[in-house]
Enzyme design. Structure first.
Site, PDB file in Angstrom:
ATOM      1  N   LYS A   1      -3.549  -8.656   5.635  1.00 30.45           N
ATOM      2  CA  LYS A   1      -3.552  -9.057   4.208  1.00 30.45           C
ATOM      3  C   LYS A   1      -3.669 -10.397   4.255  1.00 30.45           C
ATOM      4  O   LYS A   1      -4.319 -11.097   3.284  1.00 30.45           O
ATOM      5  CB  LYS A   1      -2.288  -8.572   3.448  1.00 30.45           C
ATOM      6  CG  LYS A   1      -2.318  -6.861   3.479  1.00 30.45           C
ATOM      7  CD  LYS A   1      -0.885  -6.401   3.005  1.00 30.45           C
ATOM      8  CE  LYS A   1      -0.817  -4.911   2.700  1.00 30.45           C
ATOM      9  NZ  LYS A   1       0.627  -4.238   2.618  1.00 30.45           N
TER      10      LYS A   1
ATOM     11  N   CYS B   1       8.156   1.063   4.953  1.00 29.74           N
ATOM     12  CA  CYS B   1       7.466   0.692   3.491  1.00 29.74           C
ATOM     13  C   CYS B   1       8.412   0.639   2.458  1.00 29.74           C
ATOM     14  O   CYS B   1       8.389  -0.394   1.603  1.00 29.74           O
ATOM     15  CB  CYS B   1       6.565   1.951   3.253  1.00 29.74           C
ATOM     16  SG  CYS B   1       4.974   1.985   4.584  1.00 29.74           S
TER      17      CYS B   1
ATOM     18  N   ARG C   1      -7.779   0.684   5.360  1.00 30.30           N
ATOM     19  CA  ARG C   1      -7.374   0.463   3.939  1.00 30.30           C
ATOM     20  C   ARG C   1      -8.452  -0.723   3.276  1.00 30.30           C
ATOM     21  O   ARG C   1      -8.216  -1.009   2.254  1.00 30.30           O
ATOM     22  CB  ARG C   1      -5.920  -0.314   4.208  1.00 30.30           C
ATOM     23  CG  ARG C   1      -4.852   1.100   3.904  1.00 30.30           C
ATOM     24  CD  ARG C   1      -3.397   0.354   4.118  1.00 30.30           C
ATOM     25  NE  ARG C   1      -3.093  -0.036   5.455  1.00 30.30           N
ATOM     26  CZ  ARG C   1      -1.964  -0.578   5.699  1.00 30.30           C
ATOM     27  NH1 ARG C   1      -1.277  -0.961   4.732  1.00 30.30           N
ATOM     28  NH2 ARG C   1      -2.054  -1.222   7.000  1.00 30.30           N
TER      29      ARG C   1
ATOM     30  N   ASP D   1       0.887  -1.134  -0.245  1.00 32.25           N
ATOM     31  CA  ASP D   1      -0.020   0.083   0.004  1.00 32.25           C
ATOM     32  C   ASP D   1       0.861   1.255  -0.368  1.00 32.25           C
ATOM     33  O   ASP D   1       1.960   1.254   0.797  1.00 32.25           O
ATOM     34  CB  ASP D   1      -0.948   0.100   1.122  1.00 32.25           C
ATOM     35  CG  ASP D   1      -1.955  -0.967   1.197  1.00 32.25           C
ATOM     36  OD1 ASP D   1      -2.410  -1.314  -0.010  1.00 32.25           O
ATOM     37  OD2 ASP D   1      -2.124  -1.797   2.070  1.00 32.25           O
TER      38      ASP D   1
ATOM     39  N   SER E   1       5.158 -10.248   3.249  1.00 29.18           N
ATOM     40  CA  SER E   1       4.460  -9.111   3.813  1.00 29.18           C
ATOM     41  C   SER E   1       4.287  -9.919   5.326  1.00 29.18           C
ATOM     42  O   SER E   1       4.125 -11.137   5.482  1.00 29.18           O
ATOM     43  CB  SER E   1       2.837  -8.948   3.442  1.00 29.18           C
ATOM     44  OG  SER E   1       2.114  -8.579   4.309  1.00 29.18           O
TER      45      SER E   1
ATOM     46  N   GLU F   1      -2.492   5.925   0.208  1.00 29.37           N
ATOM     47  CA  GLU F   1      -1.857   6.576   1.021  1.00 29.37           C
ATOM     48  C   GLU F   1      -2.190   6.617   2.622  1.00 29.37           C
ATOM     49  O   GLU F   1      -3.282   6.751   2.729  1.00 29.37           O
ATOM     50  CB  GLU F   1      -1.500   7.896   0.616  1.00 29.37           C
ATOM     51  CG  GLU F   1      -0.796   8.853   1.362  1.00 29.37           C
ATOM     52  CD  GLU F   1       0.586   8.560   1.358  1.00 29.37           C
ATOM     53  OE1 GLU F   1       1.195   8.145   0.151  1.00 29.37           O
ATOM     54  OE2 GLU F   1       1.102   8.275   2.607  1.00 29.37           O
ATOM     55  N   GLY F   2      -1.209   6.380   3.375  1.00 32.59           N
ATOM     56  CA  GLY F   2      -1.503   6.623   4.856  1.00 32.59           C
ATOM     57  C   GLY F   2      -2.706   5.994   5.318  1.00 32.59           C
ATOM     58  O   GLY F   2      -3.522   6.301   6.134  1.00 32.59           O
ATOM     59  N   ARG F   3      -2.655   4.559   5.059  1.00 35.37           N
ATOM     60  CA  ARG F   3      -3.597   3.581   5.548  1.00 35.37           C
ATOM     61  C   ARG F   3      -4.914   4.171   4.913  1.00 35.37           C
ATOM     62  O   ARG F   3      -6.032   3.954   5.350  1.00 35.37           O
ATOM     63  CB  ARG F   3      -3.805   3.378   6.901  1.00 35.37           C
ATOM     64  CG  ARG F   3      -2.524   2.933   7.563  1.00 35.37           C
ATOM     65  CD  ARG F   3      -2.659   2.517   9.004  1.00 35.37           C
ATOM     66  NE  ARG F   3      -1.559   2.590   9.738  1.00 35.37           N
ATOM     67  CZ  ARG F   3      -1.157   2.774  10.864  1.00 35.37           C
ATOM     68  NH1 ARG F   3      -2.063   2.878  11.673  1.00 35.37           N
ATOM     69  NH2 ARG F   3       0.092   2.765  11.257  1.00 35.37           N
TER      70      ARG F   3
ATOM     71  N   ASP G   1      -7.044   1.923  10.827  1.00 28.79           N
ATOM     72  CA  ASP G   1      -6.684   1.740   9.566  1.00 28.79           C
ATOM     73  C   ASP G   1      -7.878   1.822   8.715  1.00 28.79           C
ATOM     74  O   ASP G   1      -8.980   1.491   9.179  1.00 28.79           O
ATOM     75  CB  ASP G   1      -6.098   0.328   9.542  1.00 28.79           C
ATOM     76  CG  ASP G   1      -5.340   0.067   8.206  1.00 28.79           C
ATOM     77  OD1 ASP G   1      -5.640   0.026   7.318  1.00 28.79           O
ATOM     78  OD2 ASP G   1      -4.243  -0.438   8.525  1.00 28.79           O
TER      79      ASP G   1
END
Lengths: 427, 427
Positions: B366, B268, B339, B253, B361, B297-299, B337
């Protein structure tokens, strides 16, 4: 579902369980007026884009640009209360920027809320009265470690000084995130159309986004669902407003494929890291540096269009030659470029900049826009030849022939035909 | 200005000079139905988001995500004809991806149009009949040069083979840009709400974006004005669908501050470049690799919120400790979050992936989402300790305590209190 096509936002803080208002009319008695460009914040009035307390709203759209869609998903998923109000404890800017005289002219800055970082001071009375005002700008500090800067240290081009550039190779920066806040009369004026035309086209050509653009001419401020920009400042941010301090600056438009992944079809990342190196060097010798990074992927055409153009370039008869560079973009996208540097100088004026001594860009569009907005530009710094990837010659030569600054010879039509990039199947 | 709050888009190809239609009702006689998940393209039907020929439209919103706003500006400025139709000559994908069985289930992929890259084949008859169908996916080839990969070669961790990794240090990739195409019933199902709730919240919590979300329940597909994703494939793209070929994969992300500028507050970029290295190594030994990069961007809170959180973390009493890491985000944003990894596996299914042998990861969100969607995951590859910047220990330790995968010990509550990042004024 009960639908009432009367008012969004409602004039009162109505519950969310009832009717849906599809669009609103000029009757928001509770909302504060925005006098764009007013010198005193209490007269200018806060930008209020909250969806939690709708009666307070005085703009079209809401905060966080396109991320408002994710916020809505969070509410739909039950993860976020629609009434959540941000706790802004300890979030104030690490560095004070402005106010500057440039903030007090309604036409100098039209795409940023100059007071967006300092809402706590500027609108303390309004916040105390319960208005849900949110920052549209955030200022913090960071250490940034860029591999190309580490390489510059290894090769002796840069020397850590423990202040701007640390022995670890990290540079010390102040960084600023900025959300777009558009004053529609000013935006229209920049693009040479009437405000009515602008509002109508923004509505129609987005497939019908925000009917308030056409039903609420009294709402002059729009928070568009697009990406914003990030500013990296090297040295003392207040020096940016002092034309006697040498300023090194780059205005960079996002190119994910190069900036992150290092694609060799363009010069984006090499030029960006060269600018960072120039900013560090300039700051070490008593100056100040700034890189403004705008989320305008693929000339603001988006990455799908960009990749379609790459294929058309690489497959055309005769291959990817510099003389056809702009033509291929225009065939697919209808224009060569959609970045519209007309709004770009706003961030420089917000920072109080009056003179850029060293402008690390060859773009004539950026240069013309900055100079046209009243900022003096001294030297223009081109990308060193050694940093241009082989396959990016097509782009850089086409741009030089079209007016990009170069200290060297400008390629002519015949030369452009000979500058050829890699094919899709070449190694 | 004459306003007619009747229909957008109009049922006929009305001129743009007349009345403005604020919202539309289910009467678009000329438009094609979309049968999401249908196995045969002619039955599925094309996604038509053109603003040039409105009678053809069968979706809410338009193409290019948030860049549709820039397109509108181009029209307002007189630079682009609203009737411009893309010339798609030579733009077809460089590599064929699918169709795969996963494309033919309406619930497996809900946020991408699986046929979006191959419109020329899938909808040739419809294109010939004059429908303005545009690709929502573009596939091209590139050479990518990442400084950390050059470093891996220098240190002998990678050896160029002239096929996956060139002697120049560039990696050869197939890359794919994907625009979001949301099937609203499927999106609602992923988030556990009704479609009616989803539509209403998307409309209300964006400040009134797209009334058609609530007025046109017959339009089931939405092109949201948000960023999409980019996929980098190492090796042969068709191998992705073969569970017998070892697949190394990362789902990343966006984090502009680290991915581009190398901020040391998070892992990241180091994790991303480590994944690229793992993908190259895996492909060289007969496997295949993929990095899917999402614009979140930014969660998915956006960068302004992200920087506000940084300040709150660094200034809180006791300093920036790992035990307060999530609390500070929640205070500002209302959630830890945004996302929503619920939609993320779609791109993997679009690529035909059934098994990820090496998943680069540590995110449990995820992992859970991918495994929950029916894809098998083998080994989980953590970021090497040596790549974690000192100031990023706060984040990585907080995440490990919250469920992130780690092969080592999980920090307990006491340990988290002791893990402390740099202050705002520290060097």
């Amino acid at each position: 579902m009960a639908i009432d096509a009367s008012a969004f936002p409602p004039a009162t803080g109505a519950s969310h369980g009832g009717h849906i208002r599809l669009t609103s009319h000029a009757s928001s008695a509770g909302s504060r007026e925005i006098n764009w460009g007013a010198a005193v914040p209490s007269h200018r009035g806060p930008v209020i884009g909250t969806t939690g307390m709708r009666a307070q709203r005085n703009v079209i759209g809401t905060h966080s640009g396109s991320y408002s869609v994710y916020r809505a998903l969070a509410v739909a998923a039950g993860a976020l209360s629609r009434e959540h109000r941000a706790d802004l404890t300890n979030t104030a800017p690490t560095d004070s920027i402005g106010p500057y005289p440039q903030w007090c002219d309604p036409s100098t800055i039209v795409s940023i809320d100059p007071w967006g970082a300092m809402i706590a001071e500027a609108f303390s009375a309004e916040l105390a009265s319960g208005l849900d005002i949110r920052p549209t700008i955030a200022v913090t500090k960071a250490h940034v470690s860029v591999p190309e800067i580490a390489e510059a240290i290894t090769r002796g081009r840069l020397v850590p000084d423990g202040r701007v550039l640390l022995p670890s190779g990290a540079a010390v920066v102040t960084k600023v995130a900025i959300e777009p806040v558009w004053f529609l009369p000013g935006i229209a004026s920049r693009f040479g159309c009437t405000e009515t035309e602008l509002r109508r086209v923004l509505f129609e050509e987005t497939g019908g986004m925000f009917p308030e653009l056409v039903t609420r001419p009294d709402l002059e401020v729009f928070l568009p669902p697009i990406g914003g920009q990030t500013v990296y400042i090297f040295g003392n941010p207040t020096d940016l407003a002092n034309p006697d301090v040498e300023l090194t600056a780059r205005v960079h438009d996002e190119c994910n494929g190069s900036d992150v992944f290092g694609s060799d079809i363009c010069t984006c990342r090499p030029y960006l890291t060269h600018a960072i190196e120039e900013c560090i060097r300039g700051t070490q010798s008593g100056g100040v540096g700034v890189v403004a990074y705008s989320r305008k992927e693929g000339r603001a055409l988006g990455e799908v269009t960009k990749f379609l153009v790459y294929n058309a370039r690489k497959r055309q008869e005769g291959g990817d030659t510099a003389d056809q560079y702009f033509a291929r973009t225009e065939c697919v996208a209808g224009v060569q470029d959609m970045r519209f540097q007309e709004l770009m100088p706003d961030v420089l004026h917000w920072l109080g900049i009056r003179k850029i001594h060293r402008f690390v860009s060859m773009s004539n569009m950026k240069y013309d826009s900055i100079v046209g907005s009243g900022i003096e530009v001294g030297e223009r710094v081109n990308i060193p030849e050694s940093l241009i990837p082989l396959d990016a010659r097509v782009e850089i030569d086409a741009k030089m022939a079209a007016g990009y600054f170069t200290p060297g010879p400008v390629p002519d039509a015949e030369a452009l035909k000979r500058v050829k990039g890699r094919g899709l199947t070449d190694d």
